[in-house]
Design an enzyme around this catalytic site. Structure first.
Site, PDB file in Angstrom:
ATOM      1  CD  GLU A   1      -0.046   8.167   1.693  1.00 22.67           C
ATOM      2  OE1 GLU A   1      -0.460   8.113   2.864  1.00 22.67           O
ATOM      3  OE2 GLU A   1      -0.112   7.208   0.905  1.00 22.67           O
TER       4      GLU A   1
ATOM      5  NE  ARG B   1      -9.374   2.768  -0.705  1.00 27.20           N
ATOM      6  CZ  ARG B   1      -8.080   2.999  -0.852  1.00 27.20           C
ATOM      7  NH1 ARG B   1      -7.455   2.623  -1.957  1.00 27.20           N
ATOM      8  NH2 ARG B   1      -7.403   3.619   0.093  1.00 27.20           N
TER       9      ARG B   1
ATOM     10  CD1 TRP C   1      -3.457   0.020  -6.289  1.00 25.12           C
ATOM     11  CD2 TRP C   1      -3.704  -0.332  -4.096  1.00 25.12           C
ATOM     12  NE1 TRP C   1      -2.340  -0.637  -5.849  1.00 25.12           N
ATOM     13  CE2 TRP C   1      -2.453  -0.861  -4.507  1.00 25.12           C
ATOM     14  CE3 TRP C   1      -4.076  -0.440  -2.752  1.00 25.12           C
ATOM     15  CZ2 TRP C   1      -1.582  -1.503  -3.618  1.00 25.12           C
ATOM     16  CZ3 TRP C   1      -3.208  -1.070  -1.871  1.00 25.12           C
ATOM     17  CH2 TRP C   1      -1.980  -1.596  -2.310  1.00 25.12           C
TER      18      TRP C   1
ATOM     19  CD  GLU D   1      -3.378  -0.070   2.516  1.00 27.49           C
ATOM     20  OE1 GLU D   1      -2.486   0.202   3.338  1.00 27.49           O
ATOM     21  OE2 GLU D   1      -3.826   0.734   1.682  1.00 27.49           O
TER      22      GLU D   1
ATOM     23  CG  ASP E   1      -5.438   6.504   2.009  1.00 26.81           C
ATOM     24  OD1 ASP E   1      -5.325   6.929   3.164  1.00 26.81           O
ATOM     25  OD2 ASP E   1      -4.588   5.802   1.448  1.00 26.81           O
TER      26      ASP E   1
ATOM     27  CD  GLU F   1       3.743   2.293   5.010  1.00 25.10           C
ATOM     28  OE1 GLU F   1       4.263   1.414   5.721  1.00 25.10           O
ATOM     29  OE2 GLU F   1       2.810   2.072   4.211  1.00 25.10           O
TER      30      GLU F   1
ATOM     31  NE  ARG G   1      -4.773   3.168  11.074  1.00 28.63           N
ATOM     32  CZ  ARG G   1      -4.376   3.063   9.810  1.00 28.63           C
ATOM     33  NH1 ARG G   1      -4.090   1.894   9.292  1.00 28.63           N
ATOM     34  NH2 ARG G   1      -4.282   4.134   9.052  1.00 28.63           N
TER      35      ARG G   1
HETATM   36  O1  GCW Z   1      -2.793   5.419   2.412  1.00 31.94           O
HETATM   37  C1  GCW Z   1      -2.292   4.248   2.769  1.00 31.94           C
HETATM   38  C2  GCW Z   1      -0.828   4.480   2.732  1.00 31.94           C
HETATM   39  C3  GCW Z   1      -0.095   3.363   3.411  1.00 31.94           C
HETATM   40  C4  GCW Z   1      -0.620   3.281   4.840  1.00 31.94           C
HETATM   41  C5  GCW Z   1      -2.123   3.028   4.793  1.00 31.94           C
HETATM   42  C6  GCW Z   1      -2.761   2.997   6.172  1.00 31.94           C
HETATM   43  C7  GCW Z   1       0.520   2.652   6.832  1.00 31.94           C
HETATM   44  O2  GCW Z   1      -0.432   4.639   1.379  1.00 31.94           O
HETATM   45  O3  GCW Z   1       1.258   3.671   3.364  1.00 31.94           O
HETATM   46  O4  GCW Z   1       0.035   2.294   5.577  1.00 31.94           O
HETATM   47  O5  GCW Z   1      -2.731   4.049   4.085  1.00 31.94           O
HETATM   48  O6  GCW Z   1      -3.314   4.003   6.566  1.00 31.94           O
HETATM   49  O7  GCW Z   1      -2.721   1.983   6.819  1.00 31.94           O
END
Ligand code: GCW
Length: 666
Positions: free
Chosen positions: A381, A324, A529, A274, A353, A148, A307
């Site tokens: 990412e 968010r 989101w 998520e 994020d 991922e 987390r």
């Molecule tokens: O930013 C998001 C990512 C997901 C990721 C999530 C997380 C592992 O797009 O792919 O999942 O964060 O940190 O849990």
């Protein structure tokens, strides 16, 4: 074999080095106070041999035990803290003292680094001690072999729902230990399908074997857990953390895990996030969930890393009240102090994020009675997928240096996660890491600077972004000062350049949905989101002041007040905190819209400059490395051009305000 191709050794290549007289120190080795049969000591001695034979052409032999001779003395020193070492040269004798086996291993890597950088060992006098107790890489590897957010091939741990162990695994452990990392989570936090069974007989044998390889290098082994394992593996109808059957199942399961997996440090958990299951499903708190697991691992000295990436991912874009950015703090702050001693909350550096620019999460230091760990993302990412060059250490430094104002004199994020603020032990730093089974491990050869740099920074937070490059470039790319200068300049500027041609002033996102590479200004604007820029014909940005979502009030003073007003908000974060008209005049005297145009033109031009500078290195760096990076710069330029033109065109069309300099906007 789990590598697609023969893999490279990166900064541990140990090629022949300039003759500097270093050989005399390492031919005769005395070992004092350490057990030669200890697995970590063995690794340290093996590495020493390998390194000095490659770089200096000499053989390092342990000639003395428990007595000092000339040459290299490796000596246990109980006064030195855990994982620390000192190296001193005097009168032809080099003494490496270490607090424990890990310290010895890190000290040996320090010596090898010195040689690899073509520095003399004579006159050395250093003492190094880790700033952070836990220094971890988190892999987001799936058991089907995919990763991922991976941009360097497939997993080298997993292929077709099985675990693979070979020489590459050992080389990985060596690379990890060489930068001082002492914990690795091998599987994705999204634990699904086969991965849920890593804690079962189906995989115990291989998991144990893998974990022993890490043990050889002083690295604790961790797994990500499925919070609903009681249902998926245990056949129960619930994962309620207060349900007696659930509690009993986990106790038994953890007993089994710690019996079957030597060197197990504990578990990482993504819950209620998520779509992952968690305590909220049962009306329980995050603390209820974390503490239940913590109790189950406590008898074995295990820890639960929980987390804080918990937010509503099914938001309505029409809703201006839900924010968010607030979620992490809102979900965790009330339970400060309720978490067990062996729970660590792992907090992403920003409230959203891993964007190219975000404020620091107000949870860091906001929590005053809870163990905290910082999570950053080395995998690129949102920062260019290891196609675009983006050296992230300057960003990590900003995070670590940030004053949270949680406690006078010990209030930076670095203070909080090192344990200095609260005097606690279960703290540290973790990175979602950027490796895969590509021959060069990181896709772009230059992205190895982040892999290397994160570990070094985690061990020694005071190192600067430049210091780290002064080690990495000569070790991995070239010791030629001209080459070092060019690459260092590119890398040190790369984050700002990336920021310039992507989303402006902290607003973030504007990326292609799901994939997250390339520009799509409205890609997430009408989605669920919670990642909006709220641009209209007059202005852009999200009002997070006390008149807006109130997010700015989650910080301690003076940060809360500073972020609350347009005038005092740091400009690089202006659009994160405020909705601002395009005509707003910035400190540079430019209007916001002109800033957007200028920075986007500049960003592209800078990227072009990097590509040209790299072209000048042809013949001066390894041909494969040259070609790899050149090909990626080609793609970076196409990406930067798209970003520049889409962002500029979008805001020109929205605002109707032309570029003062009359450049082409479409
Ligand atoms: O930013 C998001 C990512 C997901 C990721 C999530 C997380 C592992 O797009 O792919 O999942 O964060 O940190 O849990």
């Amino acid at each position: 074999m789990n590598g697609k191709n023969a893999w490279k050794q990166l900064w541990l290549a140990y090629d022949k080095k300039k003759e500097l007289g270093n050989g005399v120190y390492v031919e005769k080795v005395s070992l004092i106070g350490f057990d030669e049969e200890n697995r970590v000591v063995k690794s340290a001695l093996q590495e020493l041999k390998k390194g000095v034979s490659g770089m200096l052409g000499v053989t390092a032999e342990v000639t003395e035990k428990d007595a000092e001779a000339k040459g290299l003395v490796l000596k246990k020193c109980d006064e030195l803290p855990k994982e620390s070492y000192s190296i001193k040269e005097e009168g032809g004798k080099l003494t490496l003292m270490a607090g424990d086996e890990n310290g010895l291993l890190y000290g040996v890597f320090h010596l090898l680094r010195q040689i690899s950088m073509e520095k003399k060992l004579s006159g050395m006098n250093v003492t190094c001690k880790p700033d952070n107790p836990l220094r971890m890489y988190n892999h987001w590897d799936n058991m089907d072999g995919s990763i991922e957010r991976g941009y360097s091939g497939n997993s080298f741990f997993f292929v077709k729902n099985d675990i693979v162990i070979d020489e590459r695994t050992r080389d990985y452990a060596r690379l990890v230990a060489s930068v001082g990392i002492n914990g690795v989570v091998i599987n994705n936090v999204n634990v699904k399908q086969a991965a849920s069974w890593l804690i079962s007989d189906r995989f115990f044998e291989k998991v144990a074997e893998l974990s022993k390889i890490f043990a050889d290098y002083g690295i604790k082994f961790f797994l990500s857990l499925n919070f609903a394992a009681t249902i998926e593996l245990g056949g129960l109808d619930s994962a309620d953390p207060l349900d007696e059957r659930v509690i009993a199942w986990w106790k038994e399961k953890m007993k089994e895990c710690f019996a079957k997996i030597p060197n197990l440090g504990g578990f990482l958990v993504k819950a209620d996030s998520e779509g992952r299951p968690g305590p909220f499903t049962y009306g329980r708190t995050q603390a209820d969930g974390a503490n239940m697991l913590a109790e189950a691992v406590r008898p074995y000295g295990g820890i639960i890393i929980w987390r804080c990436f918990v937010y509503n991912c099914k938001q309505d874009w029409r809703d201006y009240k839900t924010d968010r950015a607030r979620a992490g703090y809102d979900n965790f702050i009330q339970m400060d102090g309720d978490y067990a001693e062996n729970v660590i909350l792992q907090i992403k550096n920003g409230p959203m994020d891993f964007q190219i620019r975000e404020p620091i999460s107000p949870l860091l230091g906001g929590l005053k009675k809870t163990n905290q760990m910082l999570e950053v993302q080395v995998a690129q990412e949102y920062t260019g997928h290891q196609i675009d060059v983006c050296y992230l250490i300057p960003m990590f430094k900003e995070v670590l240096d940030f004053h949270t104002y949680c406690k006078p004199g010990a209030d930076t994020v670095a203070d909080v996660i090192s344990g200095r603020t609260m005097g606690n032990q279960n703290t540290g730093i973790a990175a979602v890491i950027n490796t895969g089974n590509d021959a060069n491990w990181t896709g772009n050869d230059l992205a190895a600077a982040n892999l290397y740099g994160f570990g070094r920074l985690a061990y020694q937070t005071s190192l600067s972004a430049g210091d780290i490059l002064d080690e990495w470039i000569p070790m991995q790319i070239s010791t030629d000062p001209e080459v070092i200068k060019v690459i260092k300049d590119i890398l040190l500027r790369s984050r700002e350049t990336y920021e310039k041609y992507t989303s402006p002033l902290g607003i973030g996102w504007m990326v292609t949905p799901h994939d997250h590479y390339g520009c799509s200004v409205d890609g997430y604007e009408y989605d669920r989101w919670g990642t909006y820029h709220r641009a209209d014909h007059l202005g852009i940005g999200v009002d997070r002041s006390d008149k807006g979502t109130g997010y700015a009030q989650q910080y301690y003073e003076p940060n809360a007040t500073a972020y609350n007003s347009v005038e005092s908000c740091p400009e690089e974060l202006l659009l994160f905190f405020h909705h601002v008209p395009y005509t707003h005049v910035l400190k540079t005297g430019k209007t916001l819209i002109q800033h957007i145009y200028d920075s986007h033109f500049e960003g592209y031009d800078e990227a072009e400059g990097f590509a040209k500078a790299w072209d000048g290195l042809e013949g001066k760096v390894d041909a494969e490395v040259f070609a790899n990076v050149k090909e990626r710069f080609g793609r970076q330029l196409a990406n930067a051009r798209d970003w520049r033109d889409q962002v500029n065109t979008y805001f020109y069309r929205k605002s109707g305000i032309p570029d003062e300099k009359g450049r082409t906007i479409y």
